[in-house]
Design an enzyme around this catalytic site. Structure first.
Site, PDB file in Angstrom:
ATOM      1  N   SER A   1       0.848  -1.078   0.312  1.00 47.50           N
ATOM      2  CA  SER A   1       0.062  -0.311  -0.103  1.00 47.50           C
ATOM      3  C   SER A   1       0.512   1.122  -0.094  1.00 47.50           C
ATOM      4  O   SER A   1       0.373   2.272  -0.203  1.00 47.50           O
ATOM      5  CB  SER A   1      -0.722   0.048   1.246  1.00 47.50           C
ATOM      6  OG  SER A   1      -0.248   0.227   2.410  1.00 47.50           O
TER       7      SER A   1
ATOM      8  N   TYR B   1      -4.421   1.484   3.535  1.00 49.18           N
ATOM      9  CA  TYR B   1      -5.346   1.072   2.736  1.00 49.18           C
ATOM     10  C   TYR B   1      -5.856   0.656   4.363  1.00 49.18           C
ATOM     11  O   TYR B   1      -7.782   0.183   4.469  1.00 49.18           O
ATOM     12  CB  TYR B   1      -5.064  -0.902   2.347  1.00 49.18           C
ATOM     13  CG  TYR B   1      -4.206  -0.077   1.289  1.00 49.18           C
ATOM     14  CD1 TYR B   1      -4.192   1.015   0.317  1.00 49.18           C
ATOM     15  CD2 TYR B   1      -4.047  -1.523   0.743  1.00 49.18           C
ATOM     16  CE1 TYR B   1      -3.946   1.149  -1.019  1.00 49.18           C
ATOM     17  CE2 TYR B   1      -3.612  -1.353  -1.154  1.00 49.18           C
ATOM     18  CZ  TYR B   1      -3.611  -0.151  -1.909  1.00 49.18           C
ATOM     19  OH  TYR B   1      -2.851  -0.770  -3.049  1.00 49.18           O
ATOM     20  N   GLY B   2      -4.987   0.778   5.566  1.00 48.36           N
ATOM     21  CA  GLY B   2      -5.638   0.564   7.061  1.00 48.36           C
ATOM     22  C   GLY B   2      -7.026   0.384   7.195  1.00 48.36           C
ATOM     23  O   GLY B   2      -8.418  -0.322   7.053  1.00 48.36           O
TER      24      GLY B   2
ATOM     25  N   ASN C   1       0.076  -6.435   4.945  1.00 47.11           N
ATOM     26  CA  ASN C   1      -0.629  -7.502   5.692  1.00 47.11           C
ATOM     27  C   ASN C   1      -2.354  -7.048   5.530  1.00 47.11           C
ATOM     28  O   ASN C   1      -3.377  -8.095   5.525  1.00 47.11           O
ATOM     29  CB  ASN C   1      -0.941  -7.073   7.109  1.00 47.11           C
ATOM     30  CG  ASN C   1       0.338  -7.769   7.628  1.00 47.11           C
ATOM     31  OD1 ASN C   1       0.598  -8.464   8.280  1.00 47.11           O
ATOM     32  ND2 ASN C   1       1.937  -6.852   7.748  1.00 47.11           N
ATOM     33  N   THR C   2      -3.175  -5.814   5.262  1.00 53.66           N
ATOM     34  CA  THR C   2      -4.026  -5.558   4.837  1.00 53.66           C
ATOM     35  C   THR C   2      -5.298  -6.047   3.554  1.00 53.66           C
ATOM     36  O   THR C   2      -5.848  -6.839   3.385  1.00 53.66           O
ATOM     37  CB  THR C   2      -4.716  -3.654   4.898  1.00 53.66           C
ATOM     38  OG1 THR C   2      -4.392  -3.904   6.579  1.00 53.66           O
ATOM     39  CG2 THR C   2      -5.918  -3.411   5.188  1.00 53.66           C
TER      40      THR C   2
ATOM     41  N   CYS D   1       1.099  -6.257  10.564  1.00 51.58           N
ATOM     42  CA  CYS D   1       0.947  -4.543  10.051  1.00 51.58           C
ATOM     43  C   CYS D   1       2.717  -4.257   9.971  1.00 51.58           C
ATOM     44  O   CYS D   1       3.108  -4.061  10.650  1.00 51.58           O
ATOM     45  CB  CYS D   1       0.392  -3.587  10.507  1.00 51.58           C
ATOM     46  SG  CYS D   1       1.086  -2.211   9.863  1.00 51.58           S
ATOM     47  N   THR D   2       3.142  -4.444   8.533  1.00 49.80           N
ATOM     48  CA  THR D   2       4.158  -3.764   8.510  1.00 49.80           C
ATOM     49  C   THR D   2       4.419  -2.415   9.194  1.00 49.80           C
ATOM     50  O   THR D   2       6.338  -2.642   9.540  1.00 49.80           O
ATOM     51  CB  THR D   2       4.663  -3.244   7.066  1.00 49.80           C
ATOM     52  OG1 THR D   2       3.103  -2.216   6.676  1.00 49.80           O
ATOM     53  CG2 THR D   2       3.945  -3.800   5.995  1.00 49.80           C
ATOM     54  N   HIS D   3       3.888  -1.799   9.406  1.00 48.83           N
ATOM     55  CA  HIS D   3       4.711  -0.732  10.146  1.00 48.83           C
ATOM     56  C   HIS D   3       5.125  -1.398  12.151  1.00 48.83           C
ATOM     57  O   HIS D   3       5.419  -0.263  12.508  1.00 48.83           O
ATOM     58  CB  HIS D   3       3.960   0.074  10.384  1.00 48.83           C
ATOM     59  CG  HIS D   3       3.874   1.110   9.025  1.00 48.83           C
ATOM     60  ND1 HIS D   3       3.386   0.403   8.271  1.00 48.83           N
ATOM     61  CD2 HIS D   3       4.448   2.134   8.394  1.00 48.83           C
ATOM     62  CE1 HIS D   3       3.256   1.415   6.248  1.00 48.83           C
ATOM     63  NE2 HIS D   3       3.591   2.749   7.590  1.00 48.83           N
TER      64      HIS D   3
HETATM   65  N1  I24 Z   1       8.392   6.173   8.099  1.00 50.07           N
HETATM   66  C1  I24 Z   1       6.934   5.673   6.867  1.00 50.07           C
HETATM   67  N2  I24 Z   1       6.325   6.023   6.231  1.00 50.07           N
HETATM   68  C2  I24 Z   1       6.677   7.699   5.796  1.00 50.07           C
HETATM   69  C3  I24 Z   1       8.480   6.967   7.530  1.00 50.07           C
HETATM   70  C4  I24 Z   1       7.575   8.410   6.756  1.00 50.07           C
HETATM   71  N3  I24 Z   1       8.421   9.574   6.798  1.00 50.07           N
HETATM   72  C5  I24 Z   1       9.412   9.172   7.777  1.00 50.07           C
HETATM   73  N4  I24 Z   1       9.455   7.548   7.840  1.00 50.07           N
HETATM   74  N5  I24 Z   1       6.146   8.650   5.425  1.00 50.07           N
HETATM   75  O1  I24 Z   1       7.068   3.635   6.999  1.00 50.07           O
HETATM   76  C6  I24 Z   1       4.524   7.665   4.180  1.00 50.07           C
HETATM   77  C7  I24 Z   1       3.934   9.051   3.972  1.00 50.07           C
HETATM   78  N6  I24 Z   1       3.836   8.312   2.327  1.00 50.07           N
HETATM   79  C8  I24 Z   1       3.257   9.367   1.538  1.00 50.07           C
HETATM   80  C9  I24 Z   1       2.972   9.284   0.059  1.00 50.07           C
HETATM   81  O2  I24 Z   1       4.458   8.541  -0.138  1.00 50.07           O
HETATM   82  C10 I24 Z   1       5.474   8.055   1.128  1.00 50.07           C
HETATM   83  C11 I24 Z   1       5.201   8.204   2.045  1.00 50.07           C
HETATM   84  C12 I24 Z   1       7.618   3.817   7.778  1.00 50.07           C
HETATM   85  C13 I24 Z   1       8.512   2.254   6.464  1.00 50.07           C
HETATM   86  C14 I24 Z   1       9.581   2.562   6.160  1.00 50.07           C
HETATM   87  C15 I24 Z   1      10.191   1.418   5.478  1.00 50.07           C
HETATM   88  C16 I24 Z   1      10.532   7.188   8.809  1.00 50.07           C
HETATM   89  C17 I24 Z   1      11.712   6.169   7.953  1.00 50.07           C
HETATM   90  C18 I24 Z   1      12.081   7.130   7.254  1.00 50.07           C
HETATM   91  C19 I24 Z   1      13.255   5.893   6.344  1.00 50.07           C
HETATM   92  C20 I24 Z   1      12.843   4.369   6.572  1.00 50.07           C
HETATM   93  C21 I24 Z   1      12.584   4.198   8.287  1.00 50.07           C
HETATM   94  C22 I24 Z   1      11.205   4.657   8.334  1.00 50.07           C
HETATM   95  F1  I24 Z   1      12.432   7.878   6.847  1.00 50.07           F
HETATM   96  F2  I24 Z   1      10.476   4.017   9.312  1.00 50.07           F
HETATM   97  N1  DGL Z   2       0.805  -1.770   5.199  1.00 55.11           N
HETATM   98  C1  DGL Z   2      -0.163  -1.578   5.891  1.00 55.11           C
HETATM   99  C2  DGL Z   2      -0.255  -3.366   6.335  1.00 55.11           C
HETATM  100  O1  DGL Z   2       0.727  -3.684   6.321  1.00 55.11           O
HETATM  101  C3  DGL Z   2       0.045  -1.247   6.165  1.00 55.11           C
HETATM  102  C4  DGL Z   2      -0.477   0.997   6.003  1.00 55.11           C
HETATM  103  C5  DGL Z   2      -1.541   0.828   5.485  1.00 55.11           C
HETATM  104  O2  DGL Z   2      -2.173   0.913   6.487  1.00 55.11           O
HETATM  105  O3  DGL Z   2      -1.696   0.793   3.940  1.00 55.11           O
HETATM  106  O4  DGL Z   2      -1.398  -3.598   6.757  1.00 55.11           O
END
Ligand code: I24
Ligand code: DGL
Length: 271
Positions: free
Chosen positions: A12, A43-44, A75-76, A185-187
């Protein structure tokens, strides 16, 4: 026959990069084609119908690269769309739920497992079903944690705000006898420290990314399709939203330079 075809990974947004990174570590010869739907993330909170439609659109896009395997790293999307995707393609489709469920069953001692995920994942009961399919006597406690993804995307992995969100979301689960908690969840692995310290040392945390990469190895090995080239592959990344933002996050996470191609969905036009 060894295969130089790519492994396609979809998510997602950026969270599935955790799976991509682990595949790159475990299988450095394999070429990865990653698609992050950053224009429509998260997507959640979305409906199952919407998630199925989006996931099918992405798979349709990825098939032009003739991948040998398709990985649903979200996951979603796995929870609500994997059966639809399997019916749509002839290559193996690997999701993140079964590998996570298997790891939890290997790890539990008392047979009582907790699952946390997005609203969509928990509503689907996909983890309950996967766990009970493997081991029917398993007891499952689930909880949606909608506040966690925004927290991680703001980079708030530690500290007071994180600990408060974690304790509010997991208070109910802490009262149950679970000895193992699936971070569905991935996060959520980014919040492991806080979750672990709240749940206590007797609750084992399970993340799916590593297990999913192992499953990919196993499937490709058994099909005789592992890549064998000595040359390091050139990975490709696609996203539906801002490619500069995607590239920044992906490069920081993967510790390497990548090229990102923005994808604009064709919108129907009426003249
Ligand atoms: N981590 C995630 N998503 C973000 C972020 C982050 N910004 C900083 N870090 N932004 O996910 C999401 C917003 N979207 C908007 C649309 O375009 C894409 C981004 C965590 C998973 C990362 C694998 C913190 C951060 C980072 C680098 C690596 C890991 C991390 F900047 F958590
Ligand atoms: N990638 C989604 C999951 O693992 C988390 C982020 C989202 O809600 O899209 O469920």
């Amino acid at each position: 026959m060894p295969s130089s075809q790519a492994i396609a990974i979809l998510d997602s947004g950026v969270g599935g990069l955790t799976v991509a990174k682990e595949v790159m570590r475990q299988l450095p010869q394999e070429q990865i084609i990653y698609f992050g739907d950053t224009a429509r993330t998260p997507y959640g909170p979305r409906s199952a119908n919407e998630i199925v439609k989006f996931t099918m659109e992405i798979v349709d896009y990825l098939l032009q690269f003739q991948p040998k395997l398709l990985v649903i790293a979200c996951n979603t999307a796995t929870a609500v769309a994997i059966d639809h995707i399997r019916a749509m393609v002839s290559i193996p489709v690997i999701g993140v739920i079964t590998p996570g469920a298997r790891a939890a069953i290997k790890s539990t001692r008392n047979g009582i497992i907790g699952v946390i995920g997005t609203a969509g994942t928990i509503r689907s009961e996909a983890y309950d079903q996967a766990l009970k399919r493997i081991s029917p006597s398993i007891q499952v406690y689930s909880k949606a944690c909608p506040s966690f993804v925004p927290l991680v995307e703001r980079g708030v992995f530690y500290g007071e705000e994180t600990d408060l969100a974690v304790s509010e979301a997991l208070a109910g689960l802490k009262e149950t006898p679970i000895d193992c908690l699936i971070l569905g969840c991935t996060h959520y692995p980014f919040l492991s420290e806080s979750i672990h310290s709240f749940m206590g040392p007797d609750v084992t945390l399970i993340s799916s990314a590593d297990e999913t990469a192992r499953e990919i190895s196993t499937v490709l090995y058994h099909r005789g399709q592992l890549a064998e080239s000595q040359e390091l592959p050139i990975h490709r990344f696609f996203c539906s939203g801002d490619p500069v933002m995607f590239q920044r996050i992906a490069q920081m996470w993967l510790n390497e330079h990548i090229t990102v191609t923005p994808v604009v969905w064709q919108v129907p036009r009426f003249i």
